[in-house]
Design an enzyme around this catalytic site. Structure first.
Site, PDB file in Angstrom:
ATOM      1  N   ASN A 385      12.529  30.080  37.719  1.00 52.16           N
ATOM      2  CA  ASN A 385      12.334  31.507  37.839  1.00 52.16           C
ATOM      3  C   ASN A 385      10.909  31.818  38.306  1.00 52.16           C
ATOM      4  OD1 ASN A 385      12.149  34.259  37.462  1.00 52.16           O
ATOM      5  ND2 ASN A 385      13.322  34.306  35.576  1.00 52.16           N
ATOM      6  N   ASP A 386       9.932  31.709  37.401  1.00 51.28           N
ATOM      7  CA  ASP A 386       8.545  32.061  37.766  1.00 51.28           C
ATOM      8  C   ASP A 386       8.057  31.332  39.017  1.00 51.28           C
ATOM      9  OD1 ASP A 386       8.510  33.600  35.510  1.00 51.28           O
ATOM     10  OD2 ASP A 386       7.407  32.151  34.276  1.00 51.28           O
TER      11      ASP A 386
END
Ligand code: NDP
Length: 459
Positions: A385-386
């Site tokens: 994600n990040d």
């Protein structure tokens, strides 16, 4: 035992430490490297015990037994995702041991220590105590025992550091009082707590690596005080390699060390967690099915797999490797794009994929991978994600602004495997998920990959 013999054994141990460290540079040799360094440590410990006047062997045996009884079961049972907190804890114990040794040395000398020993003793006490308490706070944060992130003005920590140094100078100048020494230990510990408490989110690994370097330096100082070469060399190796790792991790996040400790990065995380709904951005996501993903993947020429923390949680690495092998059989070119801070510890993805016997040639580091997304048909994002969040490039007030990311959004299409719309470690929304080229396959990563694989085999 002849001191020359002990020094010779130490030299053998140092060679093994250095060779072991060097082998940690690549996943192929890392495991053996660990054993090599461990053998070196065993030799160093035995050599130290053979020295004249080491002390009470009964007590040493009890200490070894207690340490072994705690260390082996906890290292065996720890989950891969919890290794960072474990490292924090064990590192803290090292710093605490150094602080206690320096206190014992100070007491034993009874106010009569030459300056050449007193200075390293004070240094070891201060840095060891900072490291012990700071590491415990880092552990508590990673274990989510506390989510508190108080704001502590730099002046408070600066003032505290000045007082600690002032007291140490007073002791070195001749005021060799036990209560002053205890005050130094306590105030340095407080400094460790206050320095680490406000740091949040994605900066914790950098903090742990810094504290690890601190522990090494304090051990080296203790080695000077005790006149033990093994402790000096081993401590300096930890100090130097920890410092280099800290620098590399900070670079990977595009941040300076000072900024990590005083910038309060990640402190706004929870406030902006999850999709905010009032900023006028279109937040509809397209969800897809395993059957569609199977078709898309098998008709692609180039697929890039982007693993992240979610792959570790789901323990999906073997299933992912099976999917990749199946695709390769169909003539699809598959590579993996590895972000340096994907997962929860340095090298996390490499370790998992090595465990699943993924060929090393398929693993591409960030810079190399980023050159190739533009000609990638499908990016398959598995629990990352990040490290894919384009906000790092464009949103100046984002907590991850400036962090280099994998340019997944540049590929022709993106499939994201995750369970929900929950945010990642930094606690922020990811615009990649709402992009036109993106589709989400919801579910546990391992189950999803297995579904895709079986759909593909039915094609
Ligand atoms: P993230 O933490 O950003 O995101 C992980 C994603 O995985 C979540 O969005 C989550 O979504 C999903 N997920 C969790 N469990 C599963 C599951 N069982 N199946 C499928 N999906 C799952 O991971 P990244 O790897 O992208 O980024 C790492 C982050 O951690 C960075 O912010 C980095 O700075 C930080 N960090 C890195 C360290 C390191 O040294 N590598 C150490 C500490 C922190 P959902 O819940 O919806 O499934």
């Amino acid at each position: 035992v002849d001191p020359d013999l002990i020094n010779a054994a130490y030299i053998v141990a140092f060679v093994l430490f250095i060779v072991g460290l060097r082998m940690l540079r690549g996943p192929r040799t890392a495991v053996t490297g660990n054993y090599v360094a461990a053998v070196g440590m065993f030799i160093a410990v035995v050599a130290t015990l053979l020295q004249d006047g080491v002390g009470d062997f009964g007590l040493i045996a009890v200490g070894l037994a207690v340490g072994t009884a705690i260390g082996i079961p906890s290292a065996r049972s720890v989950k891969m995702t919890q290794v960072p907190q474990m490292v924090a804890l064990f590192n803290g114990v090292g710093g605490g041991a150094v602080a206690l040794i320096s206190y014992a040395e100070f007491r034993e000398a009874g106010g009569d220590i030459v300056l050449e020993r007193l200075i390293p003793i004070l240094f070891a006490a201060i840095i060891g105590s900072i490291s012990f308490w700071g590491s415990n706070v880092a552990f508590a944060k990673l274990q989510e025992l506390t989510k508190a992130r108080p704001h502590i003005p730099a002046a408070v920590n600066g003032g505290l550091a000045a007082v600690v140094i002032g007291l140490a100078v007073a002791v070195a100048a001749g005021a060799e009082l036990e209560w002053l020494f205890l005050a130094i230990l306590i105030l340095a510990g407080l400094l460790g707590v206050l320095a680490v408490f406000p740091i949040g989110g994605a900066d914790m690994p950098v903090v742990i690596s810094t504290l690890n370097a601190f522990t090494g330096l304090s051990a080296a100082a203790a080695g000077m005080a005790l006149d033990n070469i093994a402790l000096i060399v081993a401590g300096m190796l930890v100090g130097a390699s920890g410092s280099i790792l800290t620098k590399q991790m900070a670079d990977a996040m595009n941040r300076s060390i000072g900024n990590v400790f005083f910038g309060g990065f990640g402190t706004g995380g929870s406030a902006s967690a999850g999709p905010a709904s009032d900023d006028g951005v279109d937040r509809t996501v397209r969800s897809t099915s395993a059957a569609d993903v199977a078709i898309q993947l098998s008709y692609a020429e180039r697929v890039v797999i982007v693993p992240g923390y979610g792959m570790a949680v789901a323990q999906a690495q073997r299933t992912v490797a099976d999917l990749a092998a199946d695709l390769e059989k169909r003539g699809v070119q598959v590579t993996y794009a590895i972000h340096p801070v994907a997962g929860r510890m340095p090298g996390h993805m490499n370790v998992l994929l090595a465990e699943a016997d993924v060929p090393y040639e398929q693993l591409k580091e960030m810079e190399e991978a980023n050159g190739e997304f533009a000609r990638t048909d499908v990016s398959l994002v598995i629990g990352a994600n990040d490290v894919t969040n384009p906000a790092a490039r464009t949103v100046a007030d984002s907590p991850i602004y400036g962090m280099p990311i994998l340019d997944v959004d540049k590929s022709r299409s993106i499939i994201v495997l995750k369970r929900s719309m929950s945010s990642g470690f930094a606690g922020i929304d990811n615009p990649l998920f709402y992009g036109e080229k993106t589709a989400l396959l919801f579910g546990d990563a391992k189950a999803s990959v297995a579904d895709v694989l079986s759909e593909m085999q039915n094609l």
